[in-house]
Design an enzyme around this catalytic site. Structure first.
Site, PDB file in Angstrom:
ATOM      1  N   MET A   1       5.810  -6.844 -25.628  1.00 14.82           N
ATOM      2  CA  MET A   1       4.346  -6.645 -25.124  1.00 14.82           C
ATOM      3  C   MET A   1       3.480  -7.829 -24.868  1.00 14.82           C
ATOM      4  O   MET A   1       2.886  -7.773 -24.104  1.00 14.82           O
ATOM      5  CB  MET A   1       3.381  -5.819 -26.277  1.00 14.82           C
ATOM      6  CG  MET A   1       2.218  -5.513 -25.973  1.00 14.82           C
ATOM      7  SD  MET A   1       1.268  -4.357 -27.063  1.00 14.82           S
ATOM      8  CE  MET A   1       2.374  -2.658 -27.260  1.00 14.82           C
TER       9      MET A   1
ATOM     10  N   LYS B   1     -10.713  -4.423  -3.671  1.00 17.58           N
ATOM     11  CA  LYS B   1     -10.452  -3.333  -4.640  1.00 17.58           C
ATOM     12  C   LYS B   1      -9.645  -3.801  -5.815  1.00 17.58           C
ATOM     13  O   LYS B   1      -9.006  -4.814  -5.534  1.00 17.58           O
ATOM     14  CB  LYS B   1      -9.866  -2.221  -3.890  1.00 17.58           C
ATOM     15  CG  LYS B   1      -8.744  -2.582  -3.168  1.00 17.58           C
ATOM     16  CD  LYS B   1      -8.453  -1.147  -2.258  1.00 17.58           C
ATOM     17  CE  LYS B   1      -6.716  -1.213  -1.844  1.00 17.58           C
ATOM     18  NZ  LYS B   1      -6.542  -0.420  -0.669  1.00 17.58           N
TER      19      LYS B   1
ATOM     20  N   TYR C   1      14.085  -7.765 -28.594  1.00 21.34           N
ATOM     21  CA  TYR C   1      14.472  -6.173 -29.050  1.00 21.34           C
ATOM     22  C   TYR C   1      15.897  -5.839 -28.525  1.00 21.34           C
ATOM     23  O   TYR C   1      16.154  -5.997 -27.422  1.00 21.34           O
ATOM     24  CB  TYR C   1      13.464  -5.419 -28.654  1.00 21.34           C
ATOM     25  CG  TYR C   1      12.106  -5.424 -29.299  1.00 21.34           C
ATOM     26  CD1 TYR C   1      12.043  -5.287 -30.717  1.00 21.34           C
ATOM     27  CD2 TYR C   1      10.746  -5.673 -28.570  1.00 21.34           C
ATOM     28  CE1 TYR C   1      10.626  -5.321 -31.551  1.00 21.34           C
ATOM     29  CE2 TYR C   1       9.699  -5.815 -29.449  1.00 21.34           C
ATOM     30  CZ  TYR C   1       9.638  -5.748 -30.636  1.00 21.34           C
ATOM     31  OH  TYR C   1       8.459  -5.776 -31.352  1.00 21.34           O
TER      32      TYR C   1
ATOM     33  N   ARG D   1      -3.739  11.277   3.043  1.00 19.27           N
ATOM     34  CA  ARG D   1      -4.204  10.653   1.748  1.00 19.27           C
ATOM     35  C   ARG D   1      -5.468  10.029   1.914  1.00 19.27           C
ATOM     36  O   ARG D   1      -6.197   8.977   1.549  1.00 19.27           O
ATOM     37  CB  ARG D   1      -3.329   9.011   1.424  1.00 19.27           C
ATOM     38  CG  ARG D   1      -3.635   8.794   0.065  1.00 19.27           C
ATOM     39  CD  ARG D   1      -3.238   7.166   0.011  1.00 19.27           C
ATOM     40  NE  ARG D   1      -4.445   6.416   0.720  1.00 19.27           N
ATOM     41  CZ  ARG D   1      -4.379   5.038   0.850  1.00 19.27           C
ATOM     42  NH1 ARG D   1      -3.669   4.222   0.454  1.00 19.27           N
ATOM     43  NH2 ARG D   1      -5.301   4.415   1.525  1.00 19.27           N
TER      44      ARG D   1
HETATM   45  C1  LIG Z   1      -6.277  -0.979   0.412  1.00 19.76           C
HETATM   46  C2  LIG Z   1      -6.676  -0.476   1.583  1.00 19.76           C
HETATM   47  C3  LIG Z   1      -6.999  -1.393   2.786  1.00 19.76           C
HETATM   48  C4  LIG Z   1      -6.467  -2.815   2.653  1.00 19.76           C
HETATM   49  O1  LIG Z   1      -5.147  -2.919   2.637  1.00 19.76           O
HETATM   50  P1  LIG Z   1      -4.221  -4.348   2.653  1.00 19.76           P
HETATM   51  O2  LIG Z   1      -2.580  -3.946   3.192  1.00 19.76           O
HETATM   52  O3  LIG Z   1      -4.160  -4.899   0.952  1.00 19.76           O
HETATM   53  O4  LIG Z   1      -4.971  -5.321   3.407  1.00 19.76           O
HETATM   54  C5  LIG Z   1      -7.674  -1.037   4.082  1.00 19.76           C
HETATM   55  N1  LIG Z   1      -8.019   0.116   3.979  1.00 19.76           N
HETATM   56  C6  LIG Z   1      -7.922   0.923   2.993  1.00 19.76           C
HETATM   57  C7  LIG Z   1      -8.546   2.427   3.390  1.00 19.76           C
HETATM   58  C8  LIG Z   1      -7.290   0.730   1.858  1.00 19.76           C
HETATM   59  O5  LIG Z   1      -6.902   1.524   1.002  1.00 19.76           O
END
Ligand SMILES: *Cc1c(COP(=O)(O)O)cnc(C)c1O
Length: 350
Positions: free
Chosen positions: A292, A21, A244, A116
């Site tokens: 930046m 991801k 800056y 979550r």
């Molecule tokens: C991001 C995530 C993981 C992986 O977590 P890491 O600590 O980066 O290995 C696994 N399961 C879900 C649902 C996640 O959102």
């Protein structure tokens, strides 16, 4: 990444899913996916069907799981690209069933204590019942049961025990509903590295692949190096304000080197005074405000020619800062450093 996969493999017998991801934690989703598969990852994971489809287009054939589905689940695309989807609510499964023309492979996602995402325990039986009817109507195939650990970074098995018990119970309910025993998966990197009781049939690792151990108990290997060439130098007198706001003033005559990376490239703007980069085998401080597109390095009595390469972070240690060093200087976690590297930083695969 191969060395990190080996560290994880040494700690679990379960199947390993490599999570890519956020563009492979900033390292390039296809790059990380290929490296992980070459090193033995059997599954891939992303947060959208679009990201999973891009992996398919790049030629990756491993099973892929997606979750989150910010723009809904496209059942046709999931089937066409052989992508499994996690469903975390009765409504989500309802919507999927109403558009599924042929069976979609789903993983039933239980909220194991994080609020979550995932189905609350109170509605799990309802979700299973719907999944059972959808399975009988050939709209879905139940291919997995998923949870996520809220406290694994503590590296304390007692902290994970409630979620482990919930997963066992959830899996039993799935079996008793006549949905078989699909693979169950709960742990991410920290659970995979520190608590075998959380491993079930599969672990989902993302951070660990790129060298981040959220539990801070295992030494993994940085997977990337961020370099920038010196594009401008100046010899300045004592008392010269830099950047800056003139927040840094040279105490003595000094050589300054300008690097063409700034907060738009992921250099944290709020950094401790110890923040530095490696040039010529030595550490020199980042001085003045981060702009930046630029940072200023005070190389003191030393001067380096324009074109000299500086290392912002890398795996080497010593004078070279690590991603973990930058996280400490910025008061954040290493994940935000690697995922924050901007799109104009060119990624070369070594
Ligand atoms: C991001 C995530 C993981 C992986 O977590 P890491 O600590 O980066 O290995 C696994 N399961 C879900 C649902 C996640 O959102």
């Amino acid at each position: 990444m191969a060395a990190n996969m080996a560290e994880i493999r040494a700690r679990t017998k379960s199947t390993i899913m490599a999570l890519v991801k956020a563009d492979g934690y900033g390292h390039g989703a296809v790059t990380v996916a290929r490296a992980a598969v070459a090193a033995g990852a059997e599954w891939l994971g992303t947060t959208s069907i679009a990201a999973a489809s891009a992996l398919r287009e790049a030629g990756l054939t491993a099973p892929i799981l997606t979750w989150l589905h910010s723009s809904g689940i496209d059942a046709g695309a999931a089937v066409a690209h052989r992508i499994d989807v996690a469903v975390g609510s009765v409504d989500e499964l309802d919507a999927l069933v109403s558009q599924a023309a042929s069976p979609v492979r789903i993983h039933l996602h239980l909220d194991t204590g994080m609020a979550r995402g995932g189905c609350p325990r109170a509605r799990w039986d309802e979700l299973i019942g719907l999944a059972r009817r959808a399975r009988d109507a050939r709209k879905v195939e139940v291919a997995g049961v998923m949870g996520h650990l809220p406290l694994a970074d503590h590296a304390d098995p007692a902290a994970n025990a409630p979620a482990v018990a919930e997963m066992q119970e959830a899996r039993r309910a799935v079996r008793e509903a006549g949905l078989g025993s699909p693979p169950a998966h709960l742990a991410a990197t920290s659970g995979a590295l520190t608590d075998p009781a959380t491993h079930f049939d599969m672990v989902r690792v993302g951070a660990g692949l790129v060298g981040i151990d959220p539990s801070g108990t295992v030494r993994l290997h940085g997977a990337s190096r961020l370099t920038a060439p010196i594009v401008h130098t100046a010899a300045v007198a004592a008392g010269t304000p830099v950047g800056y706001g003139g927040t840094y003033v040279t105490e003595r005559a000094a050589h300054l080197s300008i690097l063409p990376v700034g907060y738009a490239d992921g250099i944290p703007r709020g950094c401790a005074p110890e923040a530095g980069v490696e040039i010529g085998g030595r550490r020199f401080p980042v001085v003045g405000r981060v702009s930046m597109d630029q940072i200023v390095i005070d190389t003191g009595a030393e001067s380096f020619p324009v074109g000299t390469s500086a290392t912002v972070f890398g795996p080497d240690g010593g004078a070279t800062p690590t991603v973990q060093d930058w996280a400490r200087w910025a008061g954040t976690i290493p994940h935000t450093i690697v995922t924050g590297i901007g799109p104009r930083v060119r990624r070369n695969v070594g």
